[in-house]
Design a protein around this motif. Structure first.
Motif, mmCIF file in Angstrom:
data_model
loop_
_atom_site.group_PDB
_atom_site.id
_atom_site.type_symbol
_atom_site.label_atom_id
_atom_site.label_comp_id
_atom_site.label_asym_id
_atom_site.label_seq_id
_atom_site.Cartn_x
_atom_site.Cartn_y
_atom_site.Cartn_z
ATOM 1 N N PRO A 78 9.895 -5.280 -2.330
ATOM 2 C CA PRO A 78 9.876 -3.863 -2.713
ATOM 3 C C PRO A 78 8.458 -3.358 -2.917
ATOM 4 O O PRO A 78 7.553 -4.111 -3.271
ATOM 5 C CB PRO A 78 10.643 -3.855 -4.036
ATOM 6 C CG PRO A 78 10.345 -5.205 -4.625
ATOM 7 C CD PRO A 78 10.283 -6.150 -3.455
ATOM 8 N N LEU A 97 14.569 2.814 -11.310
ATOM 9 C CA LEU A 97 14.447 3.009 -9.865
ATOM 10 C C LEU A 97 15.055 1.782 -9.187
ATOM 11 O O LEU A 97 14.485 0.693 -9.223
ATOM 12 C CB LEU A 97 12.975 3.166 -9.464
ATOM 13 C CG LEU A 97 12.701 3.322 -7.960
ATOM 14 C CD1 LEU A 97 13.320 4.618 -7.430
ATOM 15 C CD2 LEU A 97 11.199 3.291 -7.681
ATOM 16 N N ILE A 134 16.246 -0.341 -5.883
ATOM 17 C CA ILE A 134 15.785 -0.473 -4.502
ATOM 18 C C ILE A 134 16.562 -1.591 -3.824
ATOM 19 O O ILE A 134 16.727 -2.679 -4.383
ATOM 20 C CB ILE A 134 14.279 -0.788 -4.421
ATOM 21 C CG1 ILE A 134 13.461 0.190 -5.269
ATOM 22 C CG2 ILE A 134 13.797 -0.780 -2.981
ATOM 23 C CD1 ILE A 134 11.986 -0.161 -5.362
ATOM 24 N N SER A 170 18.750 10.185 -4.740
ATOM 25 C CA SER A 170 18.879 9.071 -3.799
ATOM 26 C C SER A 170 18.286 9.466 -2.454
ATOM 27 O O SER A 170 18.377 10.625 -2.037
ATOM 28 C CB SER A 170 20.352 8.670 -3.624
ATOM 29 O OG SER A 170 21.106 9.733 -3.070
ATOM 30 N N TYR A 203 16.820 4.020 -2.047
ATOM 31 C CA TYR A 203 16.338 4.211 -3.415
ATOM 32 C C TYR A 203 17.324 5.082 -4.207
ATOM 33 O O TYR A 203 17.904 6.023 -3.669
ATOM 34 C CB TYR A 203 14.978 4.930 -3.416
ATOM 35 C CG TYR A 203 13.854 4.173 -2.786
ATOM 36 C CD1 TYR A 203 12.941 3.459 -3.560
ATOM 37 C CD2 TYR A 203 13.666 4.178 -1.403
ATOM 38 C CE1 TYR A 203 11.876 2.782 -2.982
ATOM 39 C CE2 TYR A 203 12.616 3.488 -0.814
ATOM 40 C CZ TYR A 203 11.724 2.794 -1.608
ATOM 41 O OH TYR A 203 10.681 2.114 -1.028
ATOM 42 N N THR A 221 10.297 11.340 -7.959
ATOM 43 C CA THR A 221 10.858 10.959 -6.656
ATOM 44 C C THR A 221 9.846 11.186 -5.540
ATOM 45 O O THR A 221 9.670 10.318 -4.662
ATOM 46 C CB THR A 221 12.135 11.770 -6.382
ATOM 47 O OG1 THR A 221 13.125 11.427 -7.345
ATOM 48 C CG2 THR A 221 12.678 11.488 -4.988
#
Length: 251
Positions: free
Chosen positions: A157, A196, A198, A221, A229, A244
């Motif tokens: 990530p 967050l 992932i 999203s 995400y 975001t």
């Protein structure tokens, strides 16, 4: 089978319904990370629960599709009156009707799945706030947090400290979402935690963020660079949208 395995299987229905206490929830999640059989059972329970409780909206086909279908039906009907039997005329109309119904069913199924995942995202966020420790690795240094995931997941990530933008990195942990182990990075804005989540995305296409509110929590999203995400927080929509966009700017 081990006693732990049998105990976990007995707890899966309560786990999916969010009825376990924090200690049993954490033990169940640890077992699910290492047991493919229990993960499959848990996935099947969630699918059944979603099918029984879904109140997904029925979607109409887009206007341009309906116009095209009607025009095609008129052309076919005109031609059929000249050359085709009534049976073939009926079959043509039925085929186009099936196309519209198939599209509507696809849209409804996709919406149902999205709603179910968003509910899981919010539930995971709330559960993390109840835990004694919000993260497994505590650090605002991205070069400490990112290597911590090595060997624990099969993807890398992107991790950045956004302190300069007033979204400091708190740390990270492993979580469980939609039947898969996912990365959860934790950020903060004025004492409001942001989770967050992932996970790899099967397609490489990127999408713009969409926002949904569930139980007072805002959820954004999107997909970017082969990753999916979800950003969730009780932070107001404007500030979470700013967060975001900062995450999306990561190359």
């Amino acid at each position: 089978m081990s006693i732990e395995h049998e105990n976990t299987r007995e707890l899966l229905h309560a786990y999916v319904d969010g009825e376990l206490d924090l200690a049993n929830t954490r033990e169940t999640e640890r077992h699910l990370q290492s047991c493919a059989d229990c993960r499959e059972t848990e996935r099947a329970i969630r699918e059944l629960r979603n099918a029984l409780t879904s109140d997904a909206t029925v979607y109409r086909a887009p206007a341009h599709l309906r116009r095209n279908v009607r025009a095609a039906l008129r052309r076919e009907a005109k031609s059929a009156r000249q050359t085709l039997s009534p049976w073939l005329m009926f079959a043509t109309g039925a085929a186009f009707t099936a196309v519209i119904l198939g599209f509507a069913l696809f849209q409804t199924t996709r919406a149902t799945r999205t709603n179910a995942i968003v509910d899981q995202v919010v539930a995971n966020h709330v559960r993390s706030l109840l835990a004694v420790q919000l993260v497994d690795v505590v650090s605002s240094n991205q070069h400490t947090v990112k290597p911590w995931f090595d060997g624990k997941i099969d993807f890398a990530p992107e991790v950045r400290d956004l302190s300069a933008n007033s979204f400091p990195l708190v740390g990270g942990r492993l979580d469980y979402l939609d039947g898969k182990t996912v990365v959860a990075l934790v950020y903060q804005r004025n004492k409001h935690p942001i989770n967050l989540f992932i996970t790899p995305e099967p397609t490489s296409r990127s999408t713009s963020p969409t926002m949904i509110t569930r139980r007072g929590y805002n959820v954004f999203s999107w997909t970017n660079n082969g990753m999916k995400y979800w950003a969730v927080s009780d932070l107001n929509q404007a500030e979470l949208s700013e967060f975001t966009e900062l995450v999306r700017a990561v190359k």
